[in-house]
Enzyme design. Sequence first.
Site, short mmCIF file in Angstrom:
data_model
loop_
_atom_site.label_atom_id
_atom_site.label_comp_id
_atom_site.label_asym_id
_atom_site.label_seq_id
_atom_site.Cartn_x
_atom_site.Cartn_y
_atom_site.Cartn_z
N SER A 89 -102.27 -30.83 -34.47
CA SER A 89 -102.10 -31.68 -35.69
C SER A 89 -101.93 -30.69 -36.86
O SER A 89 -101.58 -31.12 -38.02
CB SER A 89 -103.37 -32.55 -36.06
OG SER A 89 -103.14 -33.86 -35.22
N TYR A 192 -108.04 -41.57 -40.13
CA TYR A 192 -106.94 -40.60 -39.36
C TYR A 192 -106.42 -41.04 -38.37
O TYR A 192 -106.70 -42.03 -37.35
CB TYR A 192 -107.76 -39.45 -38.98
CG TYR A 192 -106.94 -38.23 -38.51
CD1 TYR A 192 -106.51 -37.36 -39.29
CD2 TYR A 192 -106.34 -38.12 -37.13
CE1 TYR A 192 -105.70 -36.34 -39.13
CE2 TYR A 192 -105.42 -37.10 -36.91
CZ TYR A 192 -105.13 -36.22 -37.95
OH TYR A 192 -104.42 -35.01 -37.35
N SER A 193 -104.93 -41.27 -38.27
CA SER A 193 -104.02 -41.80 -37.24
C SER A 193 -102.80 -41.26 -37.05
O SER A 193 -102.19 -40.96 -38.00
CB SER A 193 -103.68 -43.22 -37.82
OG SER A 193 -102.88 -43.95 -36.96
N ASN A 194 -102.56 -40.70 -35.80
CA ASN A 194 -101.40 -40.23 -35.40
C ASN A 194 -100.10 -40.87 -35.72
O ASN A 194 -99.07 -40.38 -35.76
CB ASN A 194 -101.51 -39.64 -34.09
CG ASN A 194 -102.42 -38.46 -33.90
OD1 ASN A 194 -102.26 -37.40 -34.19
ND2 ASN A 194 -103.57 -38.64 -33.38
#
Length: 366
Positions: A89, A192-194
């Site tokens: 990330s 939080y999110s991809n």
Amino acid sequence: MKSIKSARLTAVGAVLTLAVLAGAGPASADVPSAASALQAGAQKGIADGYPGIVGLVRSGDSTQYISDGTGDRSTNAPADPKAQFRIGSNTKAFIATVLLQLEAEGKLSLDDTVAKWLPNAVNANGYTGTTITIRELLNHTSGLPDYEHNLVFTASYGSNLEPNRVWAPQTLVDMALAQQQPTSAPGQTWAYSNTNFVLAGMVIQAVTGNDAATEVQNRIITPLGLTNTSFPTLDPTLHGNYLRGYEYWTSLVLRDVTVSNVQAFGTAGAMVSTLDDLATFTRALIGGKLLPPAQEAELKTTVPTGIPNVGYGLGIMQQKLPCGQTVWFHNGAVLGYFSQWLSNDDGSKQVIEANDEYHLTLNTQG
């Protein structure tokens, strides 16, 4: 099983934050003492079971490297601080930079809705791209679920039995939307999110006509001379000088997962780099060399995360230290690799570390 080893090394990173970035001594005095602390932390990590750990401490023009353990268990070759590794990330800062540059060029606004550029990408299960902005993608306030929690995805990626499986970006987004209906309106809550950065990469392609990897190459990698940084989009292997990546398949069995699926995270986490190249990039980014002042200010405008004294900017995080100084940072965690970088507010002082074991169970930023 939560990774105690990773948690301990992260704690060492926090100590280094204080030692390296908040230190008041001259640059030449900061580096050896901070590097010694990092070396001690690496030794603890190896004792806890990491195969190998590498690190860099930089203050001004002074740089020192540390390493311990092995970068290849089959040969017992020492872990090389110059070797490549998957940065996970930490890719997000590259993607945010491209979008900020596009804004500076007048090609988009971060306050554009997702639907303006991707009309049908977010349009299911109560979600709509008409109410989510690009900015909310980049600071994780979109309210979109993370596809990483989908069981089909987790089984495929975690088992590493399908390194060539095709994960089209829209497929990943659709998997995320199907998981649950919205629990908060866009802009209200940090989570939080991809998925956010998969969509961010799709926006880059919609605006420029090029895939995000090409834009990152042309706008960041080539201009900064990051000769050991790459953005694989199909090839699951690593090339040249690299650390092999491992995961604890059980508490005792260490499995080689160097070859792994890069489409699984794409613009949310597929890039490969080195300590030196990450130091060059993050110094340029935090120091204002990649963005005009208006976009640099946007980069560093944070939202609350719910973690005390920690805010999230655009692909980067900020922590306010007890001494009053500010640290910028992010980490990256993908199968076989965990890395993190930290910088003071002008980029003049940095610490970066990477290890070649990660088994997807430590709660990190991505």
